[in-house]
Design a protein around this motif. Sequence first.
Motif, PDB file in Angstrom:
ATOM      1  N   SER A 146      26.678 -41.090 -20.760  1.00  0.00           N
ATOM      2  CA  SER A 146      27.874 -41.504 -20.022  1.00  0.00           C
ATOM      3  C   SER A 146      28.197 -42.980 -20.221  1.00  0.00           C
ATOM      4  O   SER A 146      29.313 -43.419 -19.941  1.00  0.00           O
ATOM      5  CB  SER A 146      27.687 -41.208 -18.536  1.00  0.00           C
ATOM      6  N   ARG A 207      30.875 -35.234 -16.727  1.00  0.00           N
ATOM      7  CA  ARG A 207      30.291 -36.554 -16.485  1.00  0.00           C
ATOM      8  C   ARG A 207      28.867 -36.416 -15.966  1.00  0.00           C
ATOM      9  O   ARG A 207      27.979 -37.179 -16.332  1.00  0.00           O
ATOM     10  CB  ARG A 207      31.128 -37.334 -15.473  1.00  0.00           C
ATOM     11  N   GLU A 208      28.679 -35.431 -15.102  1.00  0.00           N
ATOM     12  CA  GLU A 208      27.344 -35.264 -14.527  1.00  0.00           C
ATOM     13  C   GLU A 208      26.316 -34.949 -15.614  1.00  0.00           C
ATOM     14  O   GLU A 208      25.215 -35.520 -15.631  1.00  0.00           O
ATOM     15  CB  GLU A 208      27.361 -34.154 -13.480  1.00  0.00           C
ATOM     16  N   ASN A 211      25.547 -38.021 -17.576  1.00  0.00           N
ATOM     17  CA  ASN A 211      24.686 -38.961 -16.856  1.00  0.00           C
ATOM     18  C   ASN A 211      23.219 -38.625 -16.999  1.00  0.00           C
ATOM     19  O   ASN A 211      22.353 -39.475 -16.848  1.00  0.00           O
ATOM     20  CB  ASN A 211      25.030 -38.900 -15.366  1.00  0.00           C
TER      21      ASN A 211
END
Lengths: 217, 217
Positions: A146, A207-208, A211
């Motif tokens: 990310s 996005r998770e 990350n």
Amino acid sequence: MNTLAEENYLKSIYHLSIDAENVSTNQIAASLNTKASSVTDMLKKLSDKALINYTRYQGVSLTPSGEKIAVNIIRKHRLWEYFLVEKLKFKWDQVHDMAEEMEHISSAELIDRLDEFMDYPQHDPHGEPIPDCNGRFNASELTPISALRVNDSGTISGVRDHSSSFLQYLEKQQLTLGKKISIMEIVEFDHSMILQIENKKEIHISREAANNLLIAL
Amino acid sequence: MNTLAEENYLKSIYHLSIDAENVSTNQIAASLNTKASSVTDMLKKLSDKALINYTRYQGVSLTPSGEKIAVNIIRKHRLWEYFLVEKLKFKWDQVHDMAEEMEHISSAELIDRLDEFMDYPQHDPHGEPIPDCNGRFNASELTPISALRVNDSGTISGVRDHSSSFLQYLEKQQLTLGKKISIMEIVEFDHSMILQIENKKEIHISREAANNLLIAL
DNA sequence: TAAAAAATTTAGACTTATCTAAATTATGAA
DNA sequence: TTCATAATTTAGATAAGTCTAAATTTTTTA
């Protein structure tokens, strides 16, 4: 020696300390699936044993001796995970819970011989560095995907989340350790990313997920 | 699942059941280094769980489900001992305590894969038979040396006492598994015996040692 | 076969680790 | 800077497993 509960608290505090100087009672309670009041009780006990620095209402940090114990447990956890995957042919999403039990086997000689038997592996199946018998290891210099920009690229070298649901998802997408990826596009709206794997397939990840997927640049 | 304490009681009752139909409270207390009153408490608990047959003052025996659990723990103990000796190169007198911890690792799949990894060994480093994944194994048909007569011979195939002092003594005398021995003389006074090892060296062992050294005829 | 000895169980207490509910302290927003 | 809210701690209870001391049952022996 320390009890199983004490070891689990020390390990939890160690992991939580990576993000913050001092770790809060509630953070520990959440990570151990227990209640804040139980945590307070244990913190007093660990403080009496000089394994943590603790002041009421101020959170805790590990003392050098507490950290030594925590690192040793992590060493054992990661070596057993490596054993389970490399020798017993388990998948990387199957080994966490077993290693959670095995990390409490006490013998230091056993773990040192296991290390030797496997030829001193440097990383566990999730890319985490394995401390040596003196507790030394390189804090991993990995970056979450990310944090990358369009056109950046690197090799998948670790994961933050070890849950089997995440690992199975990665496996299905061929996002496994060692794969080279490049960032093709970042969707501004939700920060999701489109990656290319090994200059071939393109996939879209949230996005998770980004990350929790770590890259060596 | 069962607690560690419960597992240790079941294992102890299993081992003691080899010599006697019913096992007494005091025998269990002695074998677990605990007090008879603690044993009574636990017997009630195991009886409530239908793992043992228990009547006050009458001793206990395992039910089929209790025996199944006990055999499974013994399977794990012996497979881990084999692993420690064959893979990690420990001596046969070093592995008991480590295996005592490892036998409580719960995963059945782990132990079955360990079994496969080691190519399904039949005996642990002390000659004890290893139950298969269904709990089946041949009750060993071994005879203590003390039961032999002059001129009898056989191959050392097991030991009853697993203490490191006894095992180290055997090692020093070259009385290790696989060695062929013959009885040269039995001293009437104290029942000590003079053996010949592999048609060479003669040694003199006590009745107690002879009781704990097992032979396949 | 009855009394003494041995084995076993019961009663009550302790430790570890946990919980709920209530009290206290810290923090952040007005 | 004060007050509401969130975080943390304290108080008191519970469950597992152990202990000692006393009571009970079984076994042995005379």
